[in-house]
Design a protein around this motif. Sequence first.
Motif, mmCIF file in Angstrom:
data_model
loop_
_atom_site.group_PDB
_atom_site.id
_atom_site.type_symbol
_atom_site.label_atom_id
_atom_site.label_comp_id
_atom_site.label_asym_id
_atom_site.label_seq_id
_atom_site.Cartn_x
_atom_site.Cartn_y
_atom_site.Cartn_z
ATOM 1 N N TRP A 36 0.838 -1.197 0.000
ATOM 2 C CA TRP A 36 0.000 0.000 0.000
ATOM 3 C C TRP A 36 0.876 1.252 0.000
ATOM 4 O O TRP A 36 0.588 2.229 -0.691
ATOM 5 C CB TRP A 36 -0.902 -0.023 1.237
ATOM 6 N N ILE A 37 1.982 1.209 0.730
ATOM 7 C CA ILE A 37 2.864 2.374 0.818
ATOM 8 C C ILE A 37 3.543 2.654 -0.518
ATOM 9 O O ILE A 37 3.587 3.803 -0.980
ATOM 10 C CB ILE A 37 3.917 2.159 1.929
ATOM 11 N N SER A 38 4.089 1.615 -1.165
ATOM 12 C CA SER A 38 4.779 1.821 -2.443
ATOM 13 C C SER A 38 3.805 2.300 -3.512
ATOM 14 O O SER A 38 4.169 3.100 -4.376
ATOM 15 C CB SER A 38 5.476 0.538 -2.890
ATOM 16 N N SER A 39 2.567 1.806 -3.460
ATOM 17 C CA SER A 39 1.548 2.263 -4.411
ATOM 18 C C SER A 39 1.277 3.749 -4.215
ATOM 19 O O SER A 39 1.147 4.507 -5.186
ATOM 20 C CB SER A 39 0.257 1.456 -4.233
ATOM 21 N N ASN A 40 1.188 4.177 -2.968
ATOM 22 C CA ASN A 40 0.991 5.593 -2.676
ATOM 23 C C ASN A 40 2.166 6.431 -3.168
ATOM 24 O O ASN A 40 1.980 7.495 -3.768
ATOM 25 C CB ASN A 40 0.823 5.794 -1.161
ATOM 26 N N ILE A 41 3.368 5.941 -2.928
ATOM 27 C CA ILE A 41 4.569 6.692 -3.307
ATOM 28 C C ILE A 41 4.625 6.895 -4.816
ATOM 29 O O ILE A 41 4.870 8.007 -5.301
ATOM 30 C CB ILE A 41 5.832 5.963 -2.813
ATOM 31 N N ASN A 42 4.397 5.828 -5.578
ATOM 32 C CA ASN A 42 4.458 5.940 -7.033
ATOM 33 C C ASN A 42 3.356 6.840 -7.581
ATOM 34 O O ASN A 42 3.578 7.603 -8.529
ATOM 35 C CB ASN A 42 4.357 4.548 -7.669
ATOM 36 N N LEU A 43 2.165 6.757 -6.999
ATOM 37 C CA LEU A 43 1.068 7.579 -7.499
ATOM 38 C C LEU A 43 1.293 9.049 -7.147
ATOM 39 O O LEU A 43 1.033 9.937 -7.976
ATOM 40 C CB LEU A 43 -0.263 7.088 -6.922
#
Length: 494
Positions: A36-43
């Motif tokens: 969830w964190i990496s998805s947030n970072i990339n978006l």
Amino acid sequence: MSSYSAIPVNGDAPRIGRRRAKSSLKDQHFAGQASWISSNINLVNTIVGAGTLAMPLAMSHMGIVLGTVVILWAGTTAAFGLYLQSRCARYLERGTASFFALSQITYPNAAVLFDAAIAIKCFGVGVSYLIIIGDLMPGVVRGFNPDADAVPFLVDRHFWVTAFMLVVIPLSFLRRLDSLKYTSVVALMSISYLVVLVVYHFGKGDTKADRGVIRVVKWASLTATLQSFPVIVFAYTCHQNMFSILNEIKDNSPRRTTGVIVGSIGSAASVYVLVAITGYLSFGNAVQGNIVGMYIPSVASTIAKAAIVILVMFSYPLQVHPCRASVDAVLRWQPNSFKRTGNSPGNSPSRSALLPSQSQPSARNDSIGEMRFAIITTCIIILSYIAAMTVSSLDKVLAYVGSTGSTSISFILPGLFYYKISAPDSPLHQRLPKEDDEDSDDEEGGRGGLLSQGLGSAWRKTILRKLSLALAIYGICVMIVCLGINIFFTTVAH
């Protein structure tokens, strides 16, 4: 509600267990690995870019009150478009979501146009990033070494575009968006530095001598406000990577995906409002398009320019990723191919969308063959490099590409896709809500809960469908306004 009578009592429990087993097997067909964190970072990295620097100028045209409202409104509409994308992805097999796949089950004959628009938009933005690198790096070198002009190649934009291509090329060949999470962290650290710089100078008050008049409620003019409106709208464009996020995230439950949307858009909106207000209060109506360039030359401002370079450098692969998938989809497209596969005996549209199918291309980066992947990526990189080396400014071109491409993928396509796919007479709509209601029934544990969930769900879906159409209409209006503004100012300039 008789069709939704799968209540876990008596002999129904084994049947529900079998259904759960089938569902888990289907999910195992493609298992996401991104957190969830990496998805947030990339978006967030896809959203927040060099456009942040233009926020104070936009606020100077609108005033603080209206400017803040417009920034929050643009974020809300962008978030709703992302939410509709997450809803549409549930109608597709796990891990195969893309604009192309949705086009195949909604508007199959227009699929090639949708992906072509996405490819052109992402390519144009990627080229603009390379141009920014070429324009800023000579100033960065001069900031650290006043005698840099004695070495001609150090202040040559062509040299720096070429040098930074050596960095972005390996990143552009990564298949999974999640692989870019570490570079996205570095990029977000760069934008964080820019935010700190703007807030620091505002707090220090060392720009008051050059500050102009400040508008709190009053705007500059209708024309100036409309001119800045597209800048704010396009600053939230990240929808080209949303399907990749949905495909790669480990937990794709509605709560987690909605959390990614709220977290990323909320973070971007916070940055935009903070920079817009503090930057505008620092310089007032004297503020310019790039606020970093207005500060007195120093090591801090030079580092800020270098941070912009790092930001756009690591944002370039985030544009290559969706561009490659869209180009692959365009090359694979065949007229009426959906009709041949979708209407064949024993292969209903709902089965084609929700079950594995080899006849429908998924337009996903990790499903492209090795040779095809390498060729498409190489072509994108070479063409963008040639464009960045031969063109010194793409402002006008990007203005038109942004007005059409960004508006289409942010508002029009998500709205139209969900409106079509959620129609009451759609086989996909009739199949998916039944499974969702059965899951809700299992969670509630009784008929009363099922009935209340079913009635509430039906009401919410009706409202959501109307809002999706409203978003598409809003996107068309924004496109017309933005194109009109671009045409008007181009005509006035000539």
